[in-house]
Write a protein that holds these residues in place. Structure first.
Motif, short mmCIF file in Angstrom:
data_model
loop_
_atom_site.label_atom_id
_atom_site.label_comp_id
_atom_site.label_asym_id
_atom_site.label_seq_id
_atom_site.Cartn_x
_atom_site.Cartn_y
_atom_site.Cartn_z
N ARG A 132 1.46 6.23 7.06
CA ARG A 132 1.85 7.63 6.94
C ARG A 132 1.02 8.24 5.81
O ARG A 132 0.80 7.59 4.79
CB ARG A 132 3.35 7.79 6.60
CG ARG A 132 4.33 7.25 7.63
CD ARG A 132 4.23 7.92 9.00
NE ARG A 132 4.60 9.31 9.00
CZ ARG A 132 5.77 9.79 9.42
NH1 ARG A 132 6.69 8.99 9.89
NH2 ARG A 132 6.00 11.08 9.40
N ILE A 133 0.58 9.47 5.98
CA ILE A 133 -0.22 10.14 4.95
C ILE A 133 0.56 10.21 3.64
O ILE A 133 1.74 10.57 3.63
CB ILE A 133 -0.63 11.56 5.42
CG1 ILE A 133 -1.63 11.45 6.56
CG2 ILE A 133 -1.23 12.37 4.27
CD1 ILE A 133 -2.05 12.77 7.18
N GLY A 134 -0.11 9.84 2.56
CA GLY A 134 0.49 9.92 1.23
C GLY A 134 1.40 8.76 0.88
O GLY A 134 2.05 8.79 -0.16
N SER A 135 1.47 7.75 1.72
CA SER A 135 2.35 6.60 1.45
C SER A 135 1.52 5.34 1.22
O SER A 135 0.48 5.15 1.85
CB SER A 135 3.31 6.36 2.61
OG SER A 135 4.15 7.48 2.78
N GLU A 136 2.00 4.52 0.31
CA GLU A 136 1.35 3.26 -0.03
C GLU A 136 2.33 2.11 0.16
O GLU A 136 3.55 2.30 0.08
CB GLU A 136 0.88 3.30 -1.49
CG GLU A 136 -0.13 4.38 -1.80
CD GLU A 136 -1.47 4.16 -1.12
OE1 GLU A 136 -1.86 2.99 -0.92
OE2 GLU A 136 -2.12 5.16 -0.77
N PRO A 137 1.82 0.88 0.35
CA PRO A 137 2.71 -0.28 0.52
C PRO A 137 3.54 -0.59 -0.72
O PRO A 137 4.64 -1.14 -0.61
CB PRO A 137 1.75 -1.43 0.82
CG PRO A 137 0.47 -0.80 1.21
CD PRO A 137 0.42 0.53 0.57
N GLY A 138 3.02 -0.24 -1.90
CA GLY A 138 3.77 -0.48 -3.14
C GLY A 138 4.06 -1.96 -3.34
O GLY A 138 3.23 -2.82 -3.07
N GLN A 139 5.28 -2.25 -3.78
CA GLN A 139 5.68 -3.62 -4.12
C GLN A 139 5.66 -4.57 -2.93
O GLN A 139 5.70 -5.78 -3.09
CB GLN A 139 7.07 -3.61 -4.74
CG GLN A 139 8.18 -3.31 -3.74
CD GLN A 139 9.54 -3.12 -4.37
OE1 GLN A 139 9.75 -2.19 -5.14
NE2 GLN A 139 10.45 -4.02 -4.08
N TRP A 140 5.60 -4.03 -1.72
CA TRP A 140 5.67 -4.87 -0.51
C TRP A 140 4.30 -5.29 0.01
O TRP A 140 4.21 -6.04 0.97
CB TRP A 140 6.43 -4.12 0.59
CG TRP A 140 7.74 -3.57 0.14
CD1 TRP A 140 8.05 -2.25 -0.06
CD2 TRP A 140 8.92 -4.30 -0.21
NE1 TRP A 140 9.34 -2.12 -0.49
CE2 TRP A 140 9.90 -3.38 -0.60
CE3 TRP A 140 9.24 -5.66 -0.24
CZ2 TRP A 140 11.18 -3.74 -1.01
CZ3 TRP A 140 10.51 -6.04 -0.64
CH2 TRP A 140 11.46 -5.08 -1.03
N GLU A 141 3.23 -4.83 -0.64
CA GLU A 141 1.88 -5.01 -0.10
C GLU A 141 1.54 -6.46 0.25
O GLU A 141 0.93 -6.72 1.28
CB GLU A 141 0.85 -4.47 -1.10
CG GLU A 141 -0.54 -4.48 -0.54
CD GLU A 141 -1.51 -3.66 -1.38
OE1 GLU A 141 -2.59 -3.36 -0.85
OE2 GLU A 141 -1.19 -3.31 -2.54
N GLU A 155 1.25 13.05 12.48
CA GLU A 155 2.00 13.93 11.59
C GLU A 155 2.75 15.00 12.36
O GLU A 155 2.57 16.19 12.15
CB GLU A 155 1.05 14.56 10.55
CG GLU A 155 0.55 13.57 9.52
CD GLU A 155 1.68 12.98 8.68
OE1 GLU A 155 2.52 13.72 8.15
OE2 GLU A 155 1.72 11.74 8.55
N ILE A 156 3.56 14.56 13.31
CA ILE A 156 4.44 15.47 14.07
C ILE A 156 5.85 15.06 13.71
O ILE A 156 6.16 13.87 13.69
CB ILE A 156 4.23 15.30 15.59
CG1 ILE A 156 2.79 15.59 15.99
CG2 ILE A 156 5.18 16.22 16.36
CD1 ILE A 156 2.49 15.25 17.44
#
Length: 190
Positions: A132-141, A155-156
């Motif tokens: 998703r635009i603007g989202s990162e995996p963060g701690q789950w990467e 993006e609908i």
């Protein structure tokens, strides 16, 4: 059989949902993707939700030409709000022959640690994550249970679709043909 569970209100289902589900089924090791139509997400308001069976009907219309996509109303008979862990337990009891996994957008990862029994989910289930635009995996990467899939970014939003329908805009290209025809001839979302 390996089943990916795509949870959502699908209020209404749109081509973005179909593209993601079909992509995951075709380009991962999932044999099928089940759209799990949720009566109420614990993080969302129920006020704007269309009737459960109307939303399920729209999902069935949308997937009728996709033999590896299924619709599930499993949560209709579970306590509201629906918690993913509870649904997973019931599905495993009803279908012990299947290997279930979750499908979610990367934007859901930032709140995943707040999900009821999220540790138990990760102990027993894999999670397929689409971008998703603007989202990162963060701690789950680097977590072994997360599979990050390079799916098309759609993006609908159903919120946008509902608003456009109220405003009598032509959004036919954003909906599966069968869903568009049904909504065009009904008072749903108007």
């Amino acid at each position: 059989m390996k089943i990916g569970l795509y949870f959502g209100s699908f209020n209404p289902i749109h081509i973005g949902h179909l593209v993601i589900a079909n992509h995951l089924q075709q380009f991962s090791d999932l044999d099928q993707v089940w759209f799990v139509v949720s009566p109420q997400n614990p993080f969302k308001e129920k006020a704007s939700l269309a009737n459960d069976y109307d939303r399920l009907h729209l999902v069935n219309l949308a997937i009728e030409n996709y033999p590896h996509l299924m619709a599930s109303n499993i949560e209709f008979n579970l306590p509201i709000p629906s918690y993913t862990i509870d649904t997973l337990v019931v599905l495993k009891e009803k279908h012990p022959e299947h290997d279930f996994s979750l499908i979610m957008g990367m934007d859901n990862l930032k709140s995943f640690h707040k999900w009821k029994n999220h540790e138990q989910i990760l102990k027993n289930y894999s999670v397929y994550v689409y971008p998703r635009i603007g989202s990162e995996p963060g701690q789950w990467e680097n977590h072994e249970k997360f599979h990050f899939i390079d799916a098309p970014i759609m993006e609908i939003s159903s919120t946008f679709i509902r608003q456009a329908l109220k405003e009598k805009k032509n959004i036919q290209p954003m909906l599966p043909d069968e869903v568009w025809e049904y909504l065009d001839g009904s008072s749903m979302y108007k």
